[in-house]
Structure formats: structure tokens, C-alpha cells
Motif scaffolding. Structure first.
Motif, PDB file in Angstrom:
ATOM      1  N   THR A 106      25.577  93.944  41.416  1.00 36.60           N
ATOM      2  CA  THR A 106      25.994  95.237  40.609  1.00 36.60           C
ATOM      3  C   THR A 106      26.991  94.713  39.535  1.00 36.60           C
ATOM      4  OG1 THR A 106      27.534  95.361  42.481  1.00 36.60           O
ATOM      5  CG2 THR A 106      25.537  96.554  42.508  1.00 36.60           C
ATOM      6  N   PRO A 107      26.475  94.235  38.452  1.00 42.33           N
ATOM      7  CA  PRO A 107      27.509  93.862  37.683  1.00 42.33           C
ATOM      8  C   PRO A 107      28.318  95.045  36.921  1.00 42.33           C
ATOM      9  CG  PRO A 107      25.364  93.777  36.703  1.00 42.33           C
ATOM     10  CD  PRO A 107      25.448  93.864  37.999  1.00 42.33           C
ATOM     11  N   ARG A 108      28.048  96.068  36.933  1.00 40.35           N
ATOM     12  CA  ARG A 108      28.791  97.161  36.200  1.00 40.35           C
ATOM     13  C   ARG A 108      29.507  98.145  37.082  1.00 40.35           C
ATOM     14  NH1 ARG A 108      27.672  97.379  30.952  1.00 40.35           N
ATOM     15  NH2 ARG A 108      25.770  96.381  30.231  1.00 40.35           N
ATOM     16  N   GLU A 109      29.386  97.775  38.452  1.00 43.79           N
ATOM     17  CA  GLU A 109      30.292  98.416  39.581  1.00 43.79           C
ATOM     18  C   GLU A 109      31.274  97.666  40.032  1.00 43.79           C
ATOM     19  OE1 GLU A 109      29.067 101.462  40.188  1.00 43.79           O
ATOM     20  OE2 GLU A 109      27.567 101.158  38.494  1.00 43.79           O
ATOM     21  N   PRO A 110      32.517  98.414  40.516  1.00 44.44           N
ATOM     22  CA  PRO A 110      33.569  97.659  40.966  1.00 44.44           C
ATOM     23  C   PRO A 110      33.013  96.952  42.412  1.00 44.44           C
ATOM     24  CG  PRO A 110      33.869  99.937  41.556  1.00 44.44           C
ATOM     25  CD  PRO A 110      32.633  99.786  40.747  1.00 44.44           C
ATOM     26  N   VAL A 111      33.861  95.776  42.774  1.00 45.22           N
ATOM     27  CA  VAL A 111      33.153  94.987  44.038  1.00 45.22           C
ATOM     28  C   VAL A 111      33.826  95.649  45.138  1.00 45.22           C
ATOM     29  CG1 VAL A 111      33.286  93.073  43.119  1.00 45.22           C
ATOM     30  CG2 VAL A 111      35.499  93.692  44.022  1.00 45.22           C
ATOM     31  N   TRP A 112      34.743  96.799  45.124  1.00 46.14           N
ATOM     32  CA  TRP A 112      35.275  97.552  46.278  1.00 46.14           C
ATOM     33  C   TRP A 112      34.337  98.359  46.748  1.00 46.14           C
ATOM     34  CZ3 TRP A 112      39.151  94.522  46.973  1.00 46.14           C
ATOM     35  CH2 TRP A 112      39.866  93.997  46.047  1.00 46.14           C
ATOM     36  N   ASP A 113      32.999  98.632  46.326  1.00 47.15           N
ATOM     37  CA  ASP A 113      31.850  99.475  46.795  1.00 47.15           C
ATOM     38  C   ASP A 113      31.021  98.506  47.512  1.00 47.15           C
ATOM     39  OD1 ASP A 113      33.009 102.003  45.864  1.00 47.15           O
ATOM     40  OD2 ASP A 113      32.011 101.711  43.928  1.00 47.15           O
ATOM     41  N   TRP A 114      31.074  97.362  47.823  1.00 46.96           N
ATOM     42  CA  TRP A 114      30.275  96.493  48.033  1.00 46.96           C
ATOM     43  C   TRP A 114      30.538  96.736  49.773  1.00 46.96           C
ATOM     44  CZ3 TRP A 114      30.285  91.019  45.483  1.00 46.96           C
ATOM     45  CH2 TRP A 114      29.676  91.191  44.339  1.00 46.96           C
ATOM     46  N   PRO A 115      29.358  96.465  50.606  1.00 48.18           N
ATOM     47  CA  PRO A 115      29.680  96.454  52.046  1.00 48.18           C
ATOM     48  C   PRO A 115      30.488  95.265  52.340  1.00 48.18           C
ATOM     49  CG  PRO A 115      27.011  96.570  51.553  1.00 48.18           C
ATOM     50  CD  PRO A 115      27.997  96.241  50.063  1.00 48.18           C
ATOM     51  N   ALA A 116      31.345  95.198  53.480  1.00 46.56           N
ATOM     52  CA  ALA A 116      32.049  94.435  54.190  1.00 46.56           C
ATOM     53  C   ALA A 116      31.568  92.677  54.125  1.00 46.56           C
ATOM     54  CB  ALA A 116      32.822  94.839  55.227  1.00 46.56           C
ATOM     55  N   ALA A 117      30.416  92.565  54.456  1.00 42.98           N
ATOM     56  CA  ALA A 117      29.759  91.366  54.602  1.00 42.98           C
ATOM     57  C   ALA A 117      29.296  90.992  53.266  1.00 42.98           C
ATOM     58  CB  ALA A 117      28.600  91.666  55.496  1.00 42.98           C
ATOM     59  N   GLN A 118      29.002  91.776  52.213  1.00 40.38           N
ATOM     60  CA  GLN A 118      28.628  91.458  50.938  1.00 40.38           C
ATOM     61  C   GLN A 118      30.094  90.869  50.211  1.00 40.38           C
ATOM     62  OE1 GLN A 118      26.769  94.032  48.632  1.00 40.38           O
ATOM     63  NE2 GLN A 118      26.789  92.653  46.744  1.00 40.38           N
ATOM     64  N   LEU A 119      31.161  91.599  50.533  1.00 36.46           N
ATOM     65  CA  LEU A 119      32.526  91.085  49.902  1.00 36.46           C
ATOM     66  C   LEU A 119      33.067  90.117  50.492  1.00 36.46           C
ATOM     67  CD1 LEU A 119      34.796  94.420  50.060  1.00 36.46           C
ATOM     68  CD2 LEU A 119      34.401  92.814  48.226  1.00 36.46           C
ATOM     69  N   ARG A 120      32.904  89.490  51.719  1.00 37.56           N
ATOM     70  CA  ARG A 120      33.321  88.408  52.529  1.00 37.56           C
ATOM     71  C   ARG A 120      32.543  87.293  52.010  1.00 37.56           C
ATOM     72  NH1 ARG A 120      36.808  85.668  55.100  1.00 37.56           N
ATOM     73  NH2 ARG A 120      36.092  84.412  56.825  1.00 37.56           N
ATOM     74  N   GLY A 121      31.100  87.443  51.836  1.00 39.04           N
ATOM     75  CA  GLY A 121      30.383  86.133  51.206  1.00 39.04           C
ATOM     76  C   GLY A 121      29.821  85.390  52.379  1.00 39.04           C
ATOM     77  N   THR A 122      29.395  84.211  52.041  1.00 41.95           N
ATOM     78  CA  THR A 122      28.731  83.658  53.022  1.00 41.95           C
ATOM     79  C   THR A 122      29.166  82.116  53.189  1.00 41.95           C
ATOM     80  OG1 THR A 122      26.647  82.616  51.632  1.00 41.95           O
ATOM     81  CG2 THR A 122      26.405  84.661  53.042  1.00 41.95           C
ATOM     82  N   MET A 123      30.280  81.501  52.577  1.00 40.75           N
ATOM     83  CA  MET A 123      30.723  80.389  52.163  1.00 40.75           C
ATOM     84  C   MET A 123      31.322  79.969  53.637  1.00 40.75           C
ATOM     85  SD  MET A 123      32.896  80.699  48.650  1.00 40.75           S
ATOM     86  CE  MET A 123      33.265  78.705  48.790  1.00 40.75           C
ATOM     87  N   THR A 124      31.119  78.667  53.722  1.00 45.18           N
ATOM     88  CA  THR A 124      31.673  77.995  55.162  1.00 45.18           C
ATOM     89  C   THR A 124      33.055  77.846  55.003  1.00 45.18           C
ATOM     90  OG1 THR A 124      31.031  75.961  54.329  1.00 45.18           O
ATOM     91  CG2 THR A 124      29.316  76.942  55.452  1.00 45.18           C
ATOM     92  N   ASP A 125      33.754  77.634  55.951  1.00 47.01           N
ATOM     93  CA  ASP A 125      35.301  77.090  55.782  1.00 47.01           C
ATOM     94  C   ASP A 125      35.312  75.726  54.965  1.00 47.01           C
ATOM     95  OD1 ASP A 125      36.226  79.522  57.297  1.00 47.01           O
ATOM     96  OD2 ASP A 125      36.385  78.060  59.128  1.00 47.01           O
ATOM     97  N   ALA A 126      34.149  74.937  55.282  1.00 51.70           N
ATOM     98  CA  ALA A 126      34.293  73.514  54.526  1.00 51.70           C
ATOM     99  C   ALA A 126      34.243  74.085  52.790  1.00 51.70           C
ATOM    100  CB  ALA A 126      33.225  72.443  54.797  1.00 51.70           C
ATOM    101  N   ASP A 127      33.320  74.875  52.594  1.00 54.94           N
ATOM    102  CA  ASP A 127      32.846  75.403  51.331  1.00 54.94           C
ATOM    103  C   ASP A 127      34.211  75.918  50.536  1.00 54.94           C
ATOM    104  OD1 ASP A 127      30.382  74.426  51.430  1.00 54.94           O
ATOM    105  OD2 ASP A 127      29.430  76.345  51.846  1.00 54.94           O
ATOM    106  N   ARG A 128      34.905  76.669  51.328  1.00 49.37           N
ATOM    107  CA  ARG A 128      36.090  77.410  50.803  1.00 49.37           C
ATOM    108  C   ARG A 128      37.210  76.374  50.572  1.00 49.37           C
ATOM    109  NH1 ARG A 128      36.711  83.113  52.368  1.00 49.37           N
ATOM    110  NH2 ARG A 128      34.821  83.934  53.083  1.00 49.37           N
ATOM    111  N   HIS A 129      37.441  75.356  51.488  1.00 52.20           N
ATOM    112  CA  HIS A 129      38.478  74.350  51.374  1.00 52.20           C
ATOM    113  C   HIS A 129      38.042  73.503  50.039  1.00 52.20           C
ATOM    114  CE1 HIS A 129      41.335  71.415  52.388  1.00 52.20           C
ATOM    115  NE2 HIS A 129      40.503  70.525  52.095  1.00 52.20           N
TER     116      HIS A 129
END
Length: 148
Positions: A106-129
């Protein structure tokens, strides 16, 4: 005064999401990574209102924010970056630097309207590091005189 969660985070030099210390802010990898490389620049001092700071201080803070955006662009090259200074949930000046990517649903919408799981994303702790280390490297290359 009630405890401030952002003060707690920036006081912890070993916090796993801490990326760098800049002149005015501490840069953290955002808890939410639905927009890969989402960062938060937290003012080093507990101040609740941007308007309470001098224009010179505000300018220095935004210079930090711009440096973070440059690091994000260098590391992952997003299509756009959104900049938001918020304070409605935590009364401590902080900027969200939110990359918006080509695959953004949703490139024209604010991210704050995204569902919590979509906001959090799917990155692993290792990917985040690994991402935090890449961003730290980019910031260090920009500011060789500062310890990231």
C-alpha cells in the motif's frame, strides 16, 4: 514522572536494536520491520515537545535523521522514505525513518494502518542483527569521528 521506555532503551548501550550514537540522537533499529530497515532516532535527552527546543537544536536533530536516511538508502535503496516525529504514545522526541519499498502493498497509505503482523515483518533475529550491523557500518563511514 513515569518511566520512559525510550529512555530505558537508549540508556542500554548493549540493547540488541541499538545501531549508533549520533550527535543528538541514539539510532535504533525499529521493532517493526514490515518496512525493512525502519529506524528510530531517539533524542538523547528526555524532552517531550519538539517546539521546546531551539531551532538550532531542531536542525541538528534533523541532520541526524538525514544521516540515518542516507545510511538506509546506501544499504537497501528503498523507493521512498517517510519521516515522522511522533509523541502520542511515548512522550519523548523521536523520529521514525520508514523506508517504503517497491514491493510495498500500500505505497500511498500510512504504515500505521497495517495489521500488527504486517508491521512487525518476518525478519529473523539474525536478519535483524545483520541489518543493524550494515546500517551501523554505513553510518560509521559517514561519521568516521563518531563511535557507532
Amino acid at each position: 514522572m513515569a518511566a520512559c521506555p525510550l529512555c530505558d532503551q537508549i540508556m542500554d548501550a548493549t540493547h540488541p536494536r541499538r545501531i549508533a550514537t549520533l550527535p543528538e540522537t541514539i539510532v535504533m533499529l525499529g521493532e517493526n520491520q514490515g518496512c525493512r530497515a525502519w529506524c528510530v532516532a531517539v533524542l538523547k535527552d528526555h524532552v517531550e515537545h519538539l517546539a521546546d527546543l531551539s531551532l538550532e537544536s531542531q536542525s541538528r536533530i534533523f541532520a541526524d535523521v538525514a544521516r540515518v536516511a542516507a545510511a538506509i538508502r546506501a544499504v537497501i535503496g528503498p523507493t521512498r522514505i517517510n519521516y515522522e516525529c511522533l509523541g502520542n504514545q511515548v512522550g519523548h522526541i523521536h523520529w521514525h525513518i520508514i523506508p517504503r519499498h517497491g514491493d510495498d502493498p500500500t505505497p500511498r497509505e500510512p504504515v500505521w494502518d497495517w495489521p500488527a503482523a504486517q508491521l512487525r515483518g518476518t525478519m529473523t533475529d539474525a536478519d535483524r542483527h545483520a541489518l543493524a550491523m550494515s546500517l551501523r557500518g554505513a553510518l560509521t563511514r559517514q561519521l568516521p569521528s563518531h563511535t557507532a
